[in-house]
Enzyme design. Structure first.
Site, short mmCIF file in Angstrom:
data_model
loop_
_atom_site.label_atom_id
_atom_site.label_comp_id
_atom_site.label_asym_id
_atom_site.label_seq_id
_atom_site.Cartn_x
_atom_site.Cartn_y
_atom_site.Cartn_z
N SER A 7 0.85 -1.18 0.00
CA SER A 7 0.00 0.00 0.00
C SER A 7 0.89 1.23 0.00
CB SER A 7 -0.89 0.01 1.25
OG SER A 7 -1.39 1.32 1.44
N HIS A 32 -1.04 -1.40 -4.36
CA HIS A 32 -2.33 -1.07 -3.75
C HIS A 32 -2.40 0.45 -3.52
CE1 HIS A 32 -5.88 -2.11 -1.27
NE2 HIS A 32 -5.47 -1.15 -0.45
N ASP A 34 -4.59 3.49 -2.03
CA ASP A 34 -5.68 3.81 -1.12
C ASP A 34 -6.23 5.19 -1.40
OD1 ASP A 34 -5.93 1.51 0.62
OD2 ASP A 34 -3.91 1.98 1.29
N MET A 36 -8.98 7.98 -0.45
CA MET A 36 -9.86 8.38 0.66
C MET A 36 -10.41 9.78 0.41
SD MET A 36 -7.60 7.05 3.88
CE MET A 36 -6.67 5.51 3.81
N HIS A 65 -8.22 0.98 -4.26
CA HIS A 65 -9.16 0.71 -3.18
C HIS A 65 -9.87 2.03 -2.87
CE1 HIS A 65 -9.44 -0.30 1.44
NE2 HIS A 65 -10.63 -0.16 0.87
N MET A 67 -12.07 4.23 -0.95
CA MET A 67 -12.76 4.46 0.33
C MET A 67 -13.46 5.79 0.21
SD MET A 67 -9.66 3.05 2.71
CE MET A 67 -8.49 3.21 1.37
N MET A 136 -11.28 -6.10 5.04
CA MET A 136 -10.53 -5.13 5.86
C MET A 136 -10.26 -5.75 7.23
SD MET A 136 -9.95 -2.49 4.01
CE MET A 136 -9.06 -1.65 5.31
N ASP A 174 -6.41 -6.56 4.02
CA ASP A 174 -5.83 -5.21 4.09
C ASP A 174 -5.91 -4.67 5.50
OD1 ASP A 174 -5.02 -2.60 3.65
OD2 ASP A 174 -6.68 -2.10 2.31
N GLY A 176 -2.84 -4.02 8.93
CA GLY A 176 -2.12 -4.70 10.00
C GLY A 176 -1.43 -5.98 9.57
#
Ligand code: DX5
Ligand code: ZN
Length: 246
Positions: A7, A32, A34, A36, A65, A67, A136, A174, A176
């Site tokens: 990511s 990946h 992200d 947002m 991805h 969001m 997630m 996705d 942690g």
């Protein structure tokens, strides 16, 4: 097939091309991205222009991805920018079936994402439509959060549903994912491993990617007899088989 999808959220954005390339040199085969919007999640990141820049410097699939609320408004722009995979949140889409078809109509692979509080049943009707399901394992919005273990049960369930219905979607996880959690997610059945802070926050992204991917692949190579000495008898075979990827 296990794949690592770093990511870029945790990368140094001033050196984004070089950092992404380093991760790919370390064995990452997907990037990946992200996205947002400050509404669906309490953070703002990047949009199509950054995807277009990444597209110029990398050939691996760009896994966007989203969001964001009302993703239909932005899917054409991400596709135009060079996204290969686009995933949308179940929680953000009133007309999820339509949104997934819209992604496919723009030449991208559609994915659906579920938050930690959303059960697998909420996406049951679209499992036959998607290229990947993204589970997630943190609440979306930030990198570097603690892995939520209840996500493992959802990965296992998806793996079983896929097998029993002979579906083809891939299972992505996705949040942690790092050296202490990667074995658990691979054993549960995840095959596309998103990892941000563990790749980019410290040290060398290339070496970090190499080590995390190796740790994931080592789980799949674990021989059946390793477990037989632990559990013995017929149960040994069952446990051993459960380690193998579908
Ligand atoms: C969280 C993002 C993740 C995040 C993962 O909203 O979707 O992709 O960057 O970061 P780590 O691997 O640090 O949890
Ligand atoms: Zn993500």
């Amino acid at each position: 097939m296990i794949e690592l999808a770093p990511s870029i959220l945790s990368a140094d954005f001033a050196r984004l091309g070089a950092e992404a390339q380093a991760a790919v040199e370390g064995g990452a085969s997907v990037l990946h991205v992200d996205v947002m919007d400050g509404h669906f999640v309490p953070n703002i990141t990047i949009g199509p222009p950054v995807v277009a820049c990444l597209r110029k410097v990398s050939k691996v699939p760009l896994d966007c991805h989203l969001m964001i609320e009302q993703p239909d408004q932005f899917i054409p722009a991400f596709a135009q920018a060079g996204a290969d995979w686009i995933s949308v949140h179940r929680e953000a889409c009133v007309h999820l079936d339509r949104t997934l078809h819209l992604i496919a109509a723009h030449g991208c692979k559609p994915g659906v994402v579920i938050n930690p509080a959303t059960p697998v049943i909420a996406i049951d009707e679209v499992l036959a439509l998607v290229h990947h399901v993204l589970v997630m394992s943190v609440n979306p919005g930030f990198g570097g959060q603690t892995f939520i273990h209840s996500s493992l049960k959802k990965i296992e369930l998806l793996s079983k549903i896929r097998e029993s219905r002979r579906l083809g979607f891939r299972i992505e996880v996705d949040g942690g994912v790092h050296r202490d959690t990667v074995a658990d997610v691979v054993r549960a059945g995840a095959e596309i491993l998103v990892s941000g802070s563990a790749i980019f926050e410290q040290g060398n992204p290339s070496e970090n990617a190499r080590q995390l991917l190796k740790a994931a692949l080592d789980v799949t190579k674990q021989p059946v007899q390793d477990l037989s000495s632990v559990v013995g008898g017929s149960a040994a075979g069952e446990r051993g088989n459960s380690l193998r990827l579908p």
